[in-house]
Write a protein that holds these residues in place. Structure first.
Motif, PDB file in Angstrom:
ATOM      1  N   ILE A 169       0.884  -1.167   0.000  1.00 42.49           N
ATOM      2  CA  ILE A 169       0.000   0.000   0.000  1.00 42.49           C
ATOM      3  C   ILE A 169       0.913   1.205   0.000  1.00 42.49           C
ATOM      4  O   ILE A 169       1.358   1.681   1.045  1.00 42.49           O
ATOM      5  CB  ILE A 169      -0.939  -0.004   1.217  1.00 42.49           C
ATOM      6  CG1 ILE A 169      -1.747  -1.307   1.240  1.00 42.49           C
ATOM      7  CG2 ILE A 169      -1.885   1.192   1.177  1.00 42.49           C
ATOM      8  CD1 ILE A 169      -2.592  -1.495   2.478  1.00 42.49           C
ATOM      9  N   GLY A 181     -12.049  -6.316  -6.630  1.00 43.00           N
ATOM     10  CA  GLY A 181     -12.408  -5.320  -7.635  1.00 43.00           C
ATOM     11  C   GLY A 181     -13.691  -5.654  -8.369  1.00 43.00           C
ATOM     12  O   GLY A 181     -14.262  -6.726  -8.205  1.00 43.00           O
ATOM     13  N   ALA A 210      -6.722  -2.479  -6.012  1.00 47.53           N
ATOM     14  CA  ALA A 210      -7.867  -1.659  -5.616  1.00 47.53           C
ATOM     15  C   ALA A 210      -7.415  -0.242  -5.313  1.00 47.53           C
ATOM     16  O   ALA A 210      -6.257  -0.004  -4.962  1.00 47.53           O
ATOM     17  CB  ALA A 210      -8.555  -2.253  -4.386  1.00 47.53           C
ATOM     18  N   LYS A 211      -8.333   0.682  -5.442  1.00 45.70           N
ATOM     19  CA  LYS A 211      -8.075   2.032  -4.983  1.00 45.70           C
ATOM     20  C   LYS A 211      -8.065   2.030  -3.456  1.00 45.70           C
ATOM     21  O   LYS A 211      -8.553   1.090  -2.815  1.00 45.70           O
ATOM     22  CB  LYS A 211      -9.137   2.996  -5.507  1.00 45.70           C
ATOM     23  CG  LYS A 211     -10.548   2.686  -5.043  1.00 45.70           C
ATOM     24  CD  LYS A 211     -11.544   3.663  -5.625  1.00 45.70           C
ATOM     25  CE  LYS A 211     -12.959   3.359  -5.121  1.00 45.70           C
ATOM     26  NZ  LYS A 211     -13.949   4.341  -5.634  1.00 45.70           N
ATOM     27  N   ASN A 212      -7.525   3.059  -2.866  1.00 44.23           N
ATOM     28  CA  ASN A 212      -7.410   3.113  -1.409  1.00 44.23           C
ATOM     29  C   ASN A 212      -7.582   4.541  -0.912  1.00 44.23           C
ATOM     30  O   ASN A 212      -6.644   5.156  -0.419  1.00 44.23           O
ATOM     31  CB  ASN A 212      -6.060   2.533  -0.961  1.00 44.23           C
ATOM     32  CG  ASN A 212      -5.874   2.618   0.550  1.00 44.23           C
ATOM     33  OD1 ASN A 212      -6.820   2.466   1.309  1.00 44.23           O
ATOM     34  ND2 ASN A 212      -4.650   2.889   0.979  1.00 44.23           N
ATOM     35  N   ASP A 230      -5.450   9.094  -1.707  1.00 45.29           N
ATOM     36  CA  ASP A 230      -5.623   7.796  -2.362  1.00 45.29           C
ATOM     37  C   ASP A 230      -4.250   7.200  -2.667  1.00 45.29           C
ATOM     38  O   ASP A 230      -3.549   7.663  -3.564  1.00 45.29           O
ATOM     39  CB  ASP A 230      -6.438   7.928  -3.647  1.00 45.29           C
ATOM     40  CG  ASP A 230      -6.766   6.573  -4.276  1.00 45.29           C
ATOM     41  OD1 ASP A 230      -6.437   5.544  -3.655  1.00 45.29           O
ATOM     42  OD2 ASP A 230      -7.353   6.549  -5.365  1.00 45.29           O
ATOM     43  N   SER A 255      -7.620   4.762   6.093  1.00 42.56           N
ATOM     44  CA  SER A 255      -8.013   4.178   4.815  1.00 42.56           C
ATOM     45  C   SER A 255      -9.448   3.661   4.872  1.00 42.56           C
ATOM     46  O   SER A 255      -9.915   3.184   5.912  1.00 42.56           O
ATOM     47  CB  SER A 255      -7.085   3.019   4.445  1.00 42.56           C
ATOM     48  OG  SER A 255      -5.791   3.481   4.157  1.00 42.56           O
ATOM     49  N   PRO A 304      -3.018   3.622  -3.746  1.00 43.51           N
ATOM     50  CA  PRO A 304      -3.586   2.340  -4.173  1.00 43.51           C
ATOM     51  C   PRO A 304      -2.935   1.122  -3.515  1.00 43.51           C
ATOM     52  O   PRO A 304      -1.818   1.175  -2.988  1.00 43.51           O
ATOM     53  CB  PRO A 304      -3.342   2.345  -5.689  1.00 43.51           C
ATOM     54  CG  PRO A 304      -3.206   3.782  -6.049  1.00 43.51           C
ATOM     55  CD  PRO A 304      -2.518   4.419  -4.875  1.00 43.51           C
ATOM     56  N   LYS A 309      -2.229  -3.328  -9.842  1.00 48.26           N
ATOM     57  CA  LYS A 309      -3.150  -2.628  -8.956  1.00 48.26           C
ATOM     58  C   LYS A 309      -4.331  -3.532  -8.620  1.00 48.26           C
ATOM     59  O   LYS A 309      -4.990  -4.073  -9.497  1.00 48.26           O
ATOM     60  CB  LYS A 309      -3.645  -1.332  -9.604  1.00 48.26           C
ATOM     61  CG  LYS A 309      -4.532  -0.490  -8.680  1.00 48.26           C
ATOM     62  CD  LYS A 309      -4.908   0.828  -9.341  1.00 48.26           C
ATOM     63  CE  LYS A 309      -5.821   1.655  -8.456  1.00 48.26           C
ATOM     64  NZ  LYS A 309      -6.191   2.953  -9.078  1.00 48.26           N
ATOM     65  N   TYR A 366      -1.486  -2.569  -4.182  1.00 51.21           N
ATOM     66  CA  TYR A 366      -0.871  -3.301  -5.287  1.00 51.21           C
ATOM     67  C   TYR A 366      -0.481  -4.716  -4.860  1.00 51.21           C
ATOM     68  O   TYR A 366      -0.139  -4.962  -3.691  1.00 51.21           O
ATOM     69  CB  TYR A 366       0.403  -2.600  -5.764  1.00 51.21           C
ATOM     70  CG  TYR A 366       0.188  -1.268  -6.429  1.00 51.21           C
ATOM     71  CD1 TYR A 366      -0.089  -1.178  -7.790  1.00 51.21           C
ATOM     72  CD2 TYR A 366       0.295  -0.087  -5.701  1.00 51.21           C
ATOM     73  CE1 TYR A 366      -0.266   0.055  -8.406  1.00 51.21           C
ATOM     74  CE2 TYR A 366       0.119   1.157  -6.310  1.00 51.21           C
ATOM     75  CZ  TYR A 366      -0.165   1.221  -7.662  1.00 51.21           C
ATOM     76  OH  TYR A 366      -0.339   2.431  -8.265  1.00 51.21           O
TER      77      TYR A 366
END
Length: 314
Positions: A145, A293, A159-161, A264, A240, A266, A157, A268
């Motif tokens: 992260i 996702g 997810a977004k965070n 944000d 987060s 992400p 990637k 990984y």
């Protein structure tokens, strides 16, 4: 002697802490297990195990040899999987690493499902908030992260965070809530310890990034402690969404200044670029992408009644 067989016996003993348990795991008699270890030690000219009537432990040389033996066995298994159609199914020993809070909430709860799908894969998880060197530690895949920099690792990637500024309803009822980032320092703040990069809070104000260095009267070195203090009315905090998403959806916490917050970093999956992506790693990577996702279940706009969400912890 069969060197590879000897290595497998040695690794099994190290994993099980017993010659007898290793024999049962490998379907070998105790005498065959003992002969394999002795032959391996004779070949190497060094003692790998300290053996007593009650216990077995690794010598210093044994500890050093263990990682190399695991790596060789893993490479052989992967080579067989890559060229033999009979071994296309994911199998073998999978070593992964991930940070603590994410592991407890969003990794460990899903691993039983992965094992149910791929019963021939054995998973070893190294949980650490430090950056673990994948190559030196013979790790197949890590979860990071962070803003990824150029390296020898391939990053995918997951997810977004986004991070969210929040407080409890009780705190807001008692002290009100900020309407602008400039009002944040008029409130009680819960932060990480001094020096943490997570204390840098970013906001977009009049088209420019405004940075606030958060310093709370309550300071912790772990996000879960910040979460608990915030739930109990301790003040404003920034964490987060994968930590606070359920609480935001349930109303236990209230997000603040959403129109200003610019956070944000992400999530990984990373793995060595020079390493063949074996079936077990490919299967695990695909599994994570499926679970997380494209809209992570921990996001307050996601589905908190999904099977994935139900497996997670608060």
């Amino acid at each position: 002697m069969d060197l590879l067989a000897g290595m497998r016996v040695f690794v099994s003993i190290a994993d099980n802490g017993s010659l007898a348990k290793a024999g049962r795991e490998l379907s070998l008699s105790p005498s065959v297990v003992s002969k394999n270890v002795s032959a391996l030690e004779d070949r190497l000219g060094a003692r790998l195990l300290n053996r007593t009537t009650r216990s077995v432990s690794l010598t210093e040389v044994g500890l050093a040899y263990l990682d190399r033996a695991r790596r060789i066995i893993g490479d052989v298994d992967e080579a067989e999987a890559a060229v033999s159609s009979a071994t296309n199914a994911p199998r073998g020993h999978l070593r992964i690493t991930a940070p603590g809070t994410f592991s407890y909430r969003h990794l460990a709860p899903h691993l039983p499902l992965f094992r149910e799908r791929f019963p021939e894969v054995e998973i070893e998880t190294i949980i650490s908030d430090e950056v673990v060197d994948l190559i030196d530690n013979n790790i197949d895949l890590g979860i990071r992260i962070a803003v990824m920099e150029d390296s020898s690792l391939i990053a995918r990637k997951l997810a977004k965070n986004p991070r969210t500024l929040f407080a409890s309803p009780d705190y807001i009822k008692k002290y009100g809530k900020p309407e602008h980032p400039d009002e944040i320092n008029d409130h009680e703040i819960i932060s990480f310890r001094h020096g943490s990069p997570y204390n840098d809070w970013h906001f977009l104000v009049d088209g420019k990034i405004k940075l606030i260095h958060a310093k709370g009267k309550l300071q912790y070195n772990h996000g879960d402690a910040i979460l608990r203090s915030a739930i109990n009315g301790g003040g404003l905090a920034m964490l987060s969404r994968f930590v606070v998403g359920r609480h935001l959806a349930a109303g236990t916490l209230v997000s603040l200044l959403d129109e200003y917050v610019q956070e944000d970093v992400p999530i990984y999956a990373v793995y060595p670029s020079g390493k063949h992506l074996s079936p077990k790693v490919r299967a695990f990577l695909d599994f994570l992408i499926e679970i997380y996702g494209p809209i992570p279940y921990w996001d307050e706009e996601g589905d908190h009644n999904s099977d994935a969400a139900k497996r997670t912890v608060i």
